[in-house]
Design a protein around this motif. Structure first.
Motif, PDB file in Angstrom:
ATOM      1  N   CYS A 138       0.776  -1.152  -0.281  1.00  0.00           N
ATOM      2  CA  CYS A 138      -0.100   0.008  -0.102  1.00  0.00           C
ATOM      3  C   CYS A 138       0.832   1.214   0.016  1.00  0.00           C
ATOM      4  O   CYS A 138       2.213   1.302   0.523  1.00  0.00           O
ATOM      5  CB  CYS A 138      -0.920  -0.082   1.007  1.00  0.00           C
ATOM      6  N   THR A 139       0.200   2.127  -0.591  1.00  0.00           N
ATOM      7  CA  THR A 139       1.298   3.447  -0.455  1.00  0.00           C
ATOM      8  C   THR A 139       0.641   4.387   0.512  1.00  0.00           C
ATOM      9  O   THR A 139      -0.398   4.476   1.053  1.00  0.00           O
ATOM     10  CB  THR A 139       0.907   4.293  -1.915  1.00  0.00           C
ATOM     11  N   ILE A 140       1.463   5.506   0.859  1.00  0.00           N
ATOM     12  CA  ILE A 140       1.223   6.502   1.708  1.00  0.00           C
ATOM     13  C   ILE A 140       0.021   7.480   1.244  1.00  0.00           C
ATOM     14  O   ILE A 140      -0.756   7.803   2.153  1.00  0.00           O
ATOM     15  CB  ILE A 140       2.589   7.462   1.788  1.00  0.00           C
ATOM     16  N   GLY A 141       0.100   7.773  -0.058  1.00  0.00           N
ATOM     17  CA  GLY A 141      -1.078   8.477  -0.322  1.00  0.00           C
ATOM     18  C   GLY A 141      -2.517   7.930  -0.380  1.00  0.00           C
ATOM     19  O   GLY A 141      -3.512   8.407   0.201  1.00  0.00           O
ATOM     20  N   GLY A 142      -2.534   6.385  -0.366  1.00  0.00           N
ATOM     21  CA  GLY A 142      -3.558   5.574  -0.142  1.00  0.00           C
ATOM     22  C   GLY A 142      -4.000   5.556   1.459  1.00  0.00           C
ATOM     23  O   GLY A 142      -5.054   5.824   1.705  1.00  0.00           O
ATOM     24  N   ASN A 143      -2.735   5.374   2.017  1.00  0.00           N
ATOM     25  CA  ASN A 143      -3.093   5.455   3.664  1.00  0.00           C
ATOM     26  C   ASN A 143      -3.662   6.838   4.026  1.00  0.00           C
ATOM     27  O   ASN A 143      -4.456   6.577   4.930  1.00  0.00           O
ATOM     28  CB  ASN A 143      -1.864   5.364   4.252  1.00  0.00           C
ATOM     29  N   ILE A 144      -3.244   7.878   3.623  1.00  0.00           N
ATOM     30  CA  ILE A 144      -3.894   9.248   3.795  1.00  0.00           C
ATOM     31  C   ILE A 144      -5.225   9.289   3.405  1.00  0.00           C
ATOM     32  O   ILE A 144      -6.118   9.894   3.983  1.00  0.00           O
ATOM     33  CB  ILE A 144      -2.853  10.373   3.079  1.00  0.00           C
ATOM     34  N   GLY A 145      -5.541   8.961   2.168  1.00  0.00           N
ATOM     35  CA  GLY A 145      -6.759   9.005   1.609  1.00  0.00           C
ATOM     36  C   GLY A 145      -7.922   8.198   2.432  1.00  0.00           C
ATOM     37  O   GLY A 145      -9.005   8.742   2.488  1.00  0.00           O
ATOM     38  N   THR A 146      -7.484   7.171   3.069  1.00  0.00           N
ATOM     39  CA  THR A 146      -8.545   6.337   3.913  1.00  0.00           C
ATOM     40  C   THR A 146      -8.166   6.342   5.154  1.00  0.00           C
ATOM     41  O   THR A 146      -8.842   5.961   6.197  1.00  0.00           O
ATOM     42  CB  THR A 146      -8.296   4.809   3.573  1.00  0.00           C
ATOM     43  N   ALA A 147      -7.213   7.153   5.638  1.00  0.00           N
ATOM     44  CA  ALA A 147      -6.839   7.429   7.030  1.00  0.00           C
ATOM     45  C   ALA A 147      -6.716   5.986   8.002  1.00  0.00           C
ATOM     46  O   ALA A 147      -7.334   5.370   8.918  1.00  0.00           O
ATOM     47  CB  ALA A 147      -8.157   8.102   7.745  1.00  0.00           C
ATOM     48  N   SER A 148      -5.828   5.385   7.116  1.00  0.00           N
ATOM     49  CA  SER A 148      -5.624   3.922   7.586  1.00  0.00           C
ATOM     50  C   SER A 148      -4.899   3.746   8.983  1.00  0.00           C
ATOM     51  O   SER A 148      -4.381   4.642   9.405  1.00  0.00           O
ATOM     52  CB  SER A 148      -4.875   3.192   6.403  1.00  0.00           C
ATOM     53  N   GLY A 149      -4.961   2.575   9.602  1.00  0.00           N
ATOM     54  CA  GLY A 149      -4.369   2.093  10.736  1.00  0.00           C
ATOM     55  C   GLY A 149      -3.447   1.150  10.704  1.00  0.00           C
ATOM     56  O   GLY A 149      -2.456   1.197   9.972  1.00  0.00           O
TER      57      GLY A 149
END
Length: 455
Positions: A138-149
């Motif tokens: 997974c990418t940092i941009g995707g992590n930011i987009g979904t506020a991942s944990g």
């Protein structure tokens, strides 16, 4: 279509455009089940901020929707294409621009892989805590987009707590810089937090300033076997009530344990009804594990096994990390829920999920970030069986309803996307949805950014 491609080509190199229908089809959706996906007109893979701005200016001029994407590991349909859209894949913007041990920040582009960043900052004695199960892809941009944990949230928090500032290309192509590089900063509204979790519906993140922590000692893990999920949840409550700060506190139910063993022969105890994993990265983790082990025994654990070294600990964590993959192998399809409840209601959540599995005659395994009450019930079903597929969808909805009844939320880290649009309205209420739509309109008045997601 021809006009769109002609205009895009004026500001993009040929290799940044994909028009082959067989290839663009592979960018149509993420990993979620039961989420409609359209056919994109073109896939664009920019390498620079200016190229992203060109795409958004073109989209605005022609009134064409844009769906931003990362690695498409999401589980809510948030990255699914709409018919005739531009899919804007940011995976080639993958540079780590800066790592500052003094300021304890990293400046990165959105396509940087989470694990790549983590290893890079480790070389400087630093630590980027958010670690989704898909961290290797997974990418940092995707992590930011979904506020991942991730697994470490119980101690270190989620992605939103590490995003200090952003560069964002807005719907009309303007570049907005939010936030800061400093340890403190309260100037104006917190627009940075607004973008985190917005699923690409407000703007395109093209750069992020991320907070880092000093690298902690290697953690040690304890595994505790319980005769019931209720006993394991009781242990979780005891651990948190006593003020312990584990770096990880994870729960796997019987179905999940057996699925992991079937996939990888991990040798986990199949007699267990619930397996609790607890880790500490403190200066004396063995002492902390001993204290937690005593609490687990008091809660009814039938066996408590602390790891002797980091290698044993990593083996246990690998078992937890492969939980979703193992459950995916049980049947031909899965629906992965993401309901977060107060820790004090975790036992009720697991008991209710087990009752739902029985009511709908389905296999539902639960792996959970137990330390923060975030459960991942995974509904396993045969997608070729219409009746079983219907029951799977109904059970998914029943699980979300249960979470709300227990004072929880429909998503702790996977996002809303397409999958949970109806449930977002139920959770936020009419006034909440009205205000959210107003925010969307302020940033994206033409409704071009990731249309059909969230609400």
């Amino acid at each position: 279509m021809s006009d769109l491609l002609e205009r895009l080509r004026t500001g993009l190199p040929a290799e940044a455009l994909i028009t082959d229908p067989d290839v663009t089809a592979s960018y149509a959706h993420d990993m979620a089940s039961f989420c409609e996906a359209g056919t994109p007109a073109v896939v664009v893979l920019p390498r620079t901020v200016e190229q992203v701005q060109h795409v958004m200016r073109t989209a605005t001029e022609l009134r064409i929707p844009v769906v931003p994407q990362g690695a498409r590991t999401g589980l809510s349909g948030a990255a699914n294409a709409s018919d005739g859209c531009i899919v804007l894949s940011l995976v080639r913007m993958d540079r780590i621009l800066e790592i500052s041990p003094v300021d304890r920040i990293a400046v990165v582009e959105p396509g940087v892989i989470n694990a790549v960043l983590s290893r890079a900052v480790n070389e400087h004695g630093l630590y980027y805590p958010p670690d989704p199960s898909s961290w290797e892809t997974c990418t940092i941009g995707g992590n930011i987009g979904t506020a991942s944990g991730g697994l470490c949230c119980v101690k270190y928090g989620v992605t939103a707590e590490y995003v200090l500032g952003l560069d964002v290309v807005l719907a009309d192509g303007r570049l907005l810089t939010t936030g800061r590089r400093t340890a403190k900063g309260v100037a104006g509204y917190d627009l940075t937090r607004l973008f985190v979790g917005s699923e690409g519906s407000l703007g395109i993140v093209v750069q992020a300033v991320l907070a880092l922590k000093p690298q902690p000692p290697q953690q040690l893990v304890l595994a505790a076997e319980f005769p019931s999920a209720a006993a394991a949840c009781d242990a979780v409550c005891r651990i948190m009530e006593r003020g312990h700060t584990p770096s990880l506190l994870e729960l796997m139910d019987r179905t999940t344990v057996r699925a992991v063993n079937a996939l990888a022969s991990m040798g986990l105890p199949e007699t267990t009804e619930a397996l609790l994993l607890c880790a500490f990265d403190t200066p004396d983790p063995a002492a902390d594990l001993a204290a937690v082990g005593a609490l687990c025994t008091a809660a009814g654990a039938t066996e408590v096994v602390p790891a002797d070294n980091p290698a044993e600990s990593e083996l246990l964590l690998q078992a937890r990390r492969m939980s979703l993959t193992a459950l995916e192998a049980v049947k031909s399809a899965t629906m992965i829920d993401d309901v977060c409840v107060p820790r004090s209601r975790l036992g009720e959540m697991l008991a209710g999920t087990a009752a739902i599995a029985e009511r709908y005659d389905l296999t539902i395994g639960v792996c959970s970030h137990a330390g923060d009450g975030n459960t991942h019930p995974v509904v396993c079903f045969d997608h070729t069986d219409p009746d079983e597929s219907r029951r799977a969808r109904e059970s998914f909805d029943a699980i979300m309803a249960l979470g709300l009844e227990l004072g929880g939320t429909i998503t702790g880290e996977h996002g809303v996307g397409v999958l949970k649009k109806e449930w977002l309205a139920r959770e936020l209420g009419e006034t909440g949805i009205e205000l959210q739509r107003g925010i969307k309109a302020a940033f994206d008045p033409l409704g071009l950014l990731n249309p059909g997601k969230l609400f």
